[in-house]
Design a protein around this motif. Structure first.
Motif: not given
Length: 108
Positions: A7-10, A22-29, A87-92
């Motif tokens: 993400h923008a901060d690293g 993935l949506r739920d996990v991202l929002r929870e963090h 093994g997931m790498v996700v980019e916002l």
């Protein structure tokens, strides 16, 4: 299992349970796939509004009909339609206004 989110901060590494969206996990963090506008105006994870798009750099291939089309034409994939796997790498997609841009339109 670890999920790497760029993400923008690293980069942030999240411990996530496999099989969750993935949506739920991202929002929870605290790593929303939405823009400021769509954070409140979205379909709630039903795959209808196309506002929760992310780039999956490593991980599962597209298996939802929308994600297959997005992949074919270079658009972000819907985080609400992706199950977390090892093994997931996700980019916002920080550059989107409402929906994500095509990959070829990204400004580097």
């Amino acid at each position: 299992m670890s999920l790497v989110v760029r993400h923008a901060d690293g980069e942030t590494v999240i411990d996530a349970l496999p099989g969750r969206t993935l949506r739920d996990v991202l929002r929870e963090h605290g790593l929303s796939p939405y823009t400021r506008l769509t954070e409140r105006a979205n379909c709630g994870g039903r795959g209808l509004c196309a506002t929760c798009g992310v780039r999956i750099r490593e991980g599962p291939g597209p298996d939802h009909w929308h994600d297959r089309l997005a992949d074919r034409f270079g658009y972000p994939r819907l985080s609400c339609q992706v199950d977390v796997r090892a093994g997931m790498v996700v980019e916002l997609d920080e550059e989107k206004v409402v929906w994500g841009r095509r990959e070829s339109e990204r400004v580097e």
